[in-house]
Design an enzyme around this catalytic site. Structure first.
Site, PDB file in Angstrom:
ATOM      1  N   ASP A 118       0.622  -1.255   0.127  1.00 44.48           N
ATOM      2  CA  ASP A 118       0.312  -0.019   0.263  1.00 44.48           C
ATOM      3  C   ASP A 118       0.881   0.878  -0.064  1.00 44.48           C
ATOM      4  OD1 ASP A 118      -2.404   1.328  -0.021  1.00 44.48           O
ATOM      5  OD2 ASP A 118      -3.215   1.012   1.722  1.00 44.48           O
TER       6      ASP A 118
HETATM    7  C1  BGC Z   1      -5.139   3.437   0.435  1.00 40.37           C
HETATM    8  C2  BGC Z   1      -5.615   2.116  -0.490  1.00 40.37           C
HETATM    9  C3  BGC Z   1      -5.607   2.484  -2.385  1.00 40.37           C
HETATM   10  C4  BGC Z   1      -4.081   2.728  -2.557  1.00 40.37           C
HETATM   11  C5  BGC Z   1      -3.940   3.738  -3.268  1.00 40.37           C
HETATM   12  C6  BGC Z   1      -3.494   3.730  -0.116  1.00 40.37           C
HETATM   13  O1  BGC Z   1      -3.771   4.710   1.088  1.00 40.37           O
HETATM   14  O2  BGC Z   1      -5.348   2.873   1.330  1.00 40.37           O
HETATM   15  O3  BGC Z   1      -6.267   1.067  -0.263  1.00 40.37           O
HETATM   16  O4  BGC Z   1      -5.497   1.797  -2.773  1.00 40.37           O
HETATM   17  O5  BGC Z   1      -3.664   4.239  -1.333  1.00 40.37           O
HETATM   18  O6  BGC Z   1      -4.526   4.935  -3.996  1.00 40.37           O
END
Ligand code: BGC
Length: 747
Positions: free
Chosen positions: A294
């Site tokens: 993530d």
């Molecule tokens: C979130 C994810 C997301 C990623 C990309 C992160 O901050 O926790 O769920 O897929 O950002 O946007």
């Protein structure tokens, strides 16, 4: 051999051979590039002016890369140093970036990832469906699959190939701002919804399918203090009983990717957790897809969790624990190259990851179809069929929580209706994970009402969009206007729009220490109620709200969650009775934050000593919801009073529409192992059936209780079925008073 004659370019060759062939041609640098993801060029450009380097450390939605220029990403792409982009929001940009990738030495296409959580809503001009929590309240898994399939079509029409959804976390804390992007608190329902969405997105990997990503593994939905990314500290038993099942189901459904969670799990960051990524995912469940980190979370192993002394060491730990792709940024390439050259990471480990990523690209047909057709894109996006699904889903996701008879409204009865509240006329109805959409594609509540009853005068008193900064004078104006109205509709709730990241009250990274209405909203409702006019309160929000007092003061209370672009139409249809509401809560609504953790599937001792002063029951239980007709559930019969361990049990129950309108009941079946070697929840959902009934009509519903539902984990966490009595409960909510009970024995 010339590249054009290469085996990997032959679409007729088996994927495995194509991967082998391509891998054998790649340099180490190119392999490491495939494992790296970056934000898109336009995203970069927009943020380099708006964010400081300091902001980058905490902002999880926006980024740029200090020391680089946006166009450097194009050079990097041509050099094969980037395998994937995220946050590319237009088809033009996606096609343009892809052109650069196709110029790279081996012409490996990029895979574009995007958070298409409820439709491809982060990008403009796509269908915006209700968010996952509303979708879960339909209990309609086929609808969940359809929405996923439609979303995939719209994504491919924008040259997007990979959605960071389904979120299959089991929500256990309403303070956590991300409840709305989950399917609620029941692990089985979450698993079913997740499985169907994986199938809907991925289909058979045709040109209109995308890769699914089950996320976030694991435990982030039960953060110790309710805040996103805070530690998860739970037993292995709880992980296995509660949080793992939806992930295991997603793996079984063939999910092509998995995202790890921000948080540490019992002392180890999820991003460097080899037990989770390698032992459980790969070893126990045979997960064959790739694992993506993530947002900056491998870096956070160093700068936040402090279990790695440098980013480079964090990269090493993550890769060796099983991580395949890095979200996001250029620091990765050189550091990982050094790690391999120094012998800290074997190249064979890199090959494993690259193999998985390339396999996804081949299966998605990206080598054959690297671009999407700009001329045809809008034939698919926002097409009538998709809009109709969005409306259908919104209608069915809305949960009527209270109604003293004021609803449905009769046309012609009300001359003047006051409409007010922060969510009465705002795009916020779209919910988290949505960009602003063109106003003509969004129906607010006020617009929906005006459309539904053109003869009524709807007096609108604007309260602004911002619950934190409501104007007392606007509250006064609404109260004054109420004097002259026959009825009041007040749309309260939270604010979720991502473009006002720091001003919102709910959504990703927007966690609260309270679950009451923010700002002057309660005061507004109190004062409106005091006028004596009938009051209908509508909630637009992504987390359960403790609105006990507001519920008491309102004649009707509607929980609309984040209903998406057609939310206003669906709400108006329900308010006027054109649609009979059928949503049922997929998450418990507590009375107050002090009740956290209030879940229906709690352990037997949770309320042995009831809470003093206030009740120990929730405001509204899991499974609950009203409609404009009534149902009676009767005659629960166990067809298999005794089964052998490992055999299913069968039960039947009758459901009758005892009211005057056609309607849909969600008949729910719960199970409890009466005595067991380890404690079990007081009840667990093990079946449900959506039944459409005409007035007076009765149907028999048959359920099969699976052996998995009866199994528990023994002391070593192996599933076993323990002989003895199982209590079976059927009804239309998880509350004891609405359940019929019977039992069967397992020999
Ligand atoms: C979130 C994810 C997301 C990623 C990309 C992160 O901050 O926790 O769920 O897929 O950002 O946007």
């Amino acid at each position: 051999m010339a590249a054009s004659a290469a085996l990997y370019l032959n679409p007729a060759a088996p994927v495995e051979q194509r991967v082998d062939d391509l891998l054998s041609r790649m340099t180490l640098e190119e392999k490491i590039g495939q494992m790296n993801q970056c934000v898109g060029v336009e995203h970069f450009r927009n943020n380099m002016g708006a964010l400081t380097e300091e902001d980058l450390k905490t902002n999880t939605a926006n980024a740029f890369y200090p020391g680089m220029m946006p166009d450097d990403l194009l050079t990097w792409t041509e050099e094969g140093k980037i395998g994937s982009f995220l946050h590319v929001l237009t088809l033009e940009e996606a096609n343009r970036l892809q052109q650069h990738a196709m110029k790279s030495r081996l012409g490996i296409p990029l895979i574009f990832g995007i958070d298409a959580i409820h439709g491809n809503a982060n990008a403009p001009d796509n269908t915006v469906y209700p968010t996952n929590i509303g979708l879960a309240c339909t209990f309609d898994t086929v609808l969940a699959r359809r929405i996923a399939a439609e979303t995939a079509r719209e994504m491919r029409a924008m040259n997007m190939h990979w959605t960071f959804n389904p979120n299959v976390e089991v929500a256990r804390d309403p303070r956590w701002g991300r409840c709305g992007e989950t399917f609620g608190e029941d692990p089985w329902l979450v698993a079913l919804m997740g499985r169907m969405q994986v199938q809907g997105y991925q289909g058979d990997f045709g040109p209109e399918n995308v890769l699914a990503c089950i996320k976030h593994f694991v435990g982030g939905s039960q953060p110790v203090n309710g805040t996103n990314g805070a530690p998860c500290d739970v037993s292995e038993r709880t992980l296995r009983e509660l949080f793992f099942p939806p992930f295991r189901e997603g793996v079984k459904a063939g999910a092509g990717s998995l995202m790890t969670s921000h948080n540490e799990v019992n002392g180890y960051p999820a991003h460097t957790n080899s037990w989770l990524m390698t032992d459980v995912m790969r070893g126990e469940w045979d997960f064959a897809g790739f694992i993506v980190s993530d947002w900056d979370d491998i870096e956070h192993v160093h700068d936040l969790h402090h279990t790695a002394e440098s980013d480079k060491e964090a990269f090493r730990q993550a890769i060796m624990a099983g991580m395949d792709m890095h979200m996001h940024g250029p620091e990765w390439n050189e550091a990982v190259l050094e790690l391999v050259q120094e012998g800290a990471v074997p190249e064979s480990r890199i090959d494993e990851s690259v193999r998985r990523i390339l396999e996804a690209k081949f299966r998605l047909g990206l080598f054959e179809n690297p671009y999407a057709d700009e001329a045809r894109s809008m034939e698919i996006r926002l097409c009538d069929a998709h809009r109709a699904t969005a409306l259908d889903a919104a209608r069915r996701s809305i949960v009527l929580l209270k109604n003293d008879g004021v609803l449905p409204l009769q046309r012609g009865k009300h001359r003047r209706i006051l409409v007010t509240g922060i969510n009465a006329d705002d795009e916020n109805i779209l919910g988290d994970w949505s960009a602003s959409q063109r106003p003509e594609n969004v129906v607010t509540l006020l617009e929906g009402l005006r459309e539904a009853d053109p003869d009524c005068e709807f007096v609108f008193v604007d309260q602004g969009w911002d619950p934190r900064n409501m104007d007392p004078a606007a509250v006064d104006r609404a109260v004054a206007a109420a004097a002259d109205a026959d009825l009041i509709i007040c749309a309260a709730g939270e604010y979720m729009m991502r473009h006002r990241w720091t001003e919102r009250t709910c959504g990703e990274d927007t966690d609260r220490s309270d679950i009451a209405l923010v700002g002057l909203q309660s005061e507004l409702i109190r004062r409106l109620a005091a006028t004596g006019r009938p009051l209908v309160t509508v909630l637009i929000n992504g987390r359960p709200l403790g609105v006990e007092q507001e519920a008491e003061l309102s004649n009707a209370l509607i929980e609309a969650w984040e209903p998406g672009m057609t939310g206003g139409t669906a709400l108006a249809e329900i308010i006027y009775g054109d649609v009979n509401p059928s949503g049922r809560l997929a998450i418990t609504v507590p009375r107050s934050v002090g009740q956290v953790q209030m879940v229906y599937n709690h352990k037997p001792s949770a309320y042995f000593h009831p809470v003093a002063v206030t009740p120990s029951t929730p405001l509204y239980p899991f499974g609950y919801g009203l409609g404009y007709t009534t149902f009676s559930i009767s005659n629960l019969r166990v067809l298999t009073p005794e089964v052998a361990a490992g055999e299913p049990a069968r039960v039947e129950v009758d459901v009758t529409n005892t009211g005057e309108r056609a309607g849909r009941e969600t008949v729910q079946l719960y199970l409890r192992d009466e005595y067991s070697s380890a404690t079990r929840p007081v009840k667990e959902l093990c079946g449900f059936s959506l039944v459409d009934l005409e007035p007076g009509e009765c149907k028999t519903v048959s359920f099969t209780v699976s052996p998995e539902a009866m199994s528990i984990l023994d002391a070593r966490h192996n599933p076993v079925i323990e002989p003895g009595r199982f209590i079976i409960m059927a009804g239309n909510s998880s509350a004891d008073e609405s359940l019929l009970k019977s039992s069967f024995n397992v020999k």
